[in-house]
Design a protein around this motif. Structure first.
Motif, PDB file in Angstrom:
ATOM      1  N   LEU A   1      54.812  42.602  40.901  1.00  0.00           N
ATOM      2  CA  LEU A   1      55.370  43.429  41.942  1.00  0.00           C
ATOM      3  C   LEU A   1      55.928  42.674  43.369  1.00  0.00           C
ATOM      4  CD1 LEU A   1      52.190  45.846  42.022  1.00  0.00           C
ATOM      5  CD2 LEU A   1      54.698  46.073  40.998  1.00  0.00           C
ATOM      6  N   GLY A   2      55.454  41.265  43.503  1.00  0.00           N
ATOM      7  CA  GLY A   2      55.956  40.849  44.648  1.00  0.00           C
ATOM      8  C   GLY A   2      55.142  40.781  45.818  1.00  0.00           C
ATOM      9  N   PHE A   3      53.822  41.583  45.677  1.00  0.00           N
ATOM     10  CA  PHE A   3      52.992  41.898  46.783  1.00  0.00           C
ATOM     11  C   PHE A   3      51.729  41.923  46.308  1.00  0.00           C
ATOM     12  CE2 PHE A   3      54.462  46.132  45.481  1.00  0.00           C
ATOM     13  CZ  PHE A   3      53.203  46.929  45.357  1.00  0.00           C
ATOM     14  N   SER A   4      50.743  41.642  47.341  1.00  0.00           N
ATOM     15  CA  SER A   4      49.268  41.624  46.711  1.00  0.00           C
ATOM     16  C   SER A   4      48.528  42.970  47.097  1.00  0.00           C
ATOM     17  CB  SER A   4      48.350  40.660  47.385  1.00  0.00           C
ATOM     18  OG  SER A   4      48.539  40.910  48.760  1.00  0.00           O
ATOM     19  N   SER A   5      47.180  43.345  46.751  1.00  0.00           N
ATOM     20  CA  SER A   5      46.813  44.534  47.138  1.00  0.00           C
ATOM     21  C   SER A   5      46.471  44.800  48.433  1.00  0.00           C
ATOM     22  CB  SER A   5      45.403  44.513  46.518  1.00  0.00           C
ATOM     23  OG  SER A   5      44.425  45.653  46.691  1.00  0.00           O
ATOM     24  N   PRO A   6      47.033  45.826  48.938  1.00  0.00           N
ATOM     25  CA  PRO A   6      47.013  46.093  50.409  1.00  0.00           C
ATOM     26  C   PRO A   6      45.564  46.236  50.840  1.00  0.00           C
ATOM     27  CG  PRO A   6      48.595  47.334  49.553  1.00  0.00           C
ATOM     28  CD  PRO A   6      48.193  46.634  48.241  1.00  0.00           C
ATOM     29  N   ALA A   7      44.625  46.762  50.035  1.00  0.00           N
ATOM     30  CA  ALA A   7      43.350  46.867  50.204  1.00  0.00           C
ATOM     31  C   ALA A   7      42.508  45.690  50.336  1.00  0.00           C
ATOM     32  CB  ALA A   7      42.572  47.949  49.009  1.00  0.00           C
ATOM     33  N   GLN A   8      42.896  44.615  49.444  1.00  0.00           N
ATOM     34  CA  GLN A   8      42.272  43.387  49.405  1.00  0.00           C
ATOM     35  C   GLN A   8      42.923  42.571  50.637  1.00  0.00           C
ATOM     36  OE1 GLN A   8      43.168  41.453  45.753  1.00  0.00           O
ATOM     37  NE2 GLN A   8      41.521  42.590  44.632  1.00  0.00           N
ATOM     38  N   GLU A   9      43.874  42.702  50.960  1.00  0.00           N
ATOM     39  CA  GLU A   9      44.594  42.126  52.101  1.00  0.00           C
ATOM     40  C   GLU A   9      43.761  42.389  53.507  1.00  0.00           C
ATOM     41  OE1 GLU A   9      47.055  39.508  52.602  1.00  0.00           O
ATOM     42  OE2 GLU A   9      46.803  39.335  50.509  1.00  0.00           O
ATOM     43  N   ASP A  10      43.756  43.787  53.993  1.00  0.00           N
ATOM     44  CA  ASP A  10      42.921  44.271  54.650  1.00  0.00           C
ATOM     45  C   ASP A  10      41.548  43.989  54.877  1.00  0.00           C
ATOM     46  OD1 ASP A  10      43.018  46.129  57.299  1.00  0.00           O
ATOM     47  OD2 ASP A  10      41.553  47.284  55.855  1.00  0.00           O
ATOM     48  N   MET A  11      40.715  43.641  53.607  1.00  0.00           N
ATOM     49  CA  MET A  11      39.517  43.455  53.433  1.00  0.00           C
ATOM     50  C   MET A  11      39.418  41.752  54.229  1.00  0.00           C
ATOM     51  SD  MET A  11      36.794  43.336  50.525  1.00  0.00           S
ATOM     52  CE  MET A  11      37.895  42.182  49.399  1.00  0.00           C
TER      53      MET A  11
END
Length: 157
Positions: A134-144
């Protein structure tokens, strides 16, 4: 079980993307059209089938991959979110595709019983597959991670 290298994961992503491209499952921007990938999954990847389940059937899980029955199950809200372009749900759908592509021959229950770290490795590999696809990581994981870093350093997010 040794964790796959970044090069190995990139090769799996390349193979999967190439198979998808043969079925014209990319958008005008050249990126994979995940809803179409799920729609044509059995044609792309050797008899695998997606199933969409209600929240009550899935419990706390957002998705799972069953290599014995050759299915990828997504919770209905995750599937709908993926179709609507929500990044977190796209990430979950891509993560499950990573399990299918890289771990489709594993029986996870046996792996977990014999080697609990093996489960950690396959989850990290599926995460890495999703990021590469996808070219991006999990937004929830990044926020955490940002919140954890802020707590550790004493800074506010």
């Amino acid at each position: 079980m040794l964790r796959k290298s970044k090069a190995e994961i990139c090769e799996y992503v390349h193979q999967f993307s190439t198979a998808c491209a043969q079925f014209a499952l990319t958008g005008h921007d050249g990126k994979l059209d995940l809803p179409k990938v799920y729609e044509y999954l059995s044609h792309i990847w050797g008899g695998w089938h997606p199933i969409i389940l209600e929240k009550e059937e899935m419990g706390h899980r957002l998705g799972f991959t069953d290599p014995v029955r050759k299915i990828i199950a997504l919770r209905v809200d995750v599937y709908d979110g993926m179709c609507n372009g929500e990044k977190e749900h796209q990430y979950t759908a891509a993560h499950e595709l990573g399990h299918m592509v890289m771990h489709g021959e594993m029986v996870f229950a046996r792996l977990e019983k014999n080697n609990p770290m093996g489960i950690v490795n396959v989850e990290v590999e599926a995460d890495d597959f999703a990021v590469e696809l996808l070219g991006f990581s999990s937004p929830a994981q990044e926020d955490m991670l940002h919140k954890l870093l802020a707590r550790l350093t004493g800074r506010k997010k």
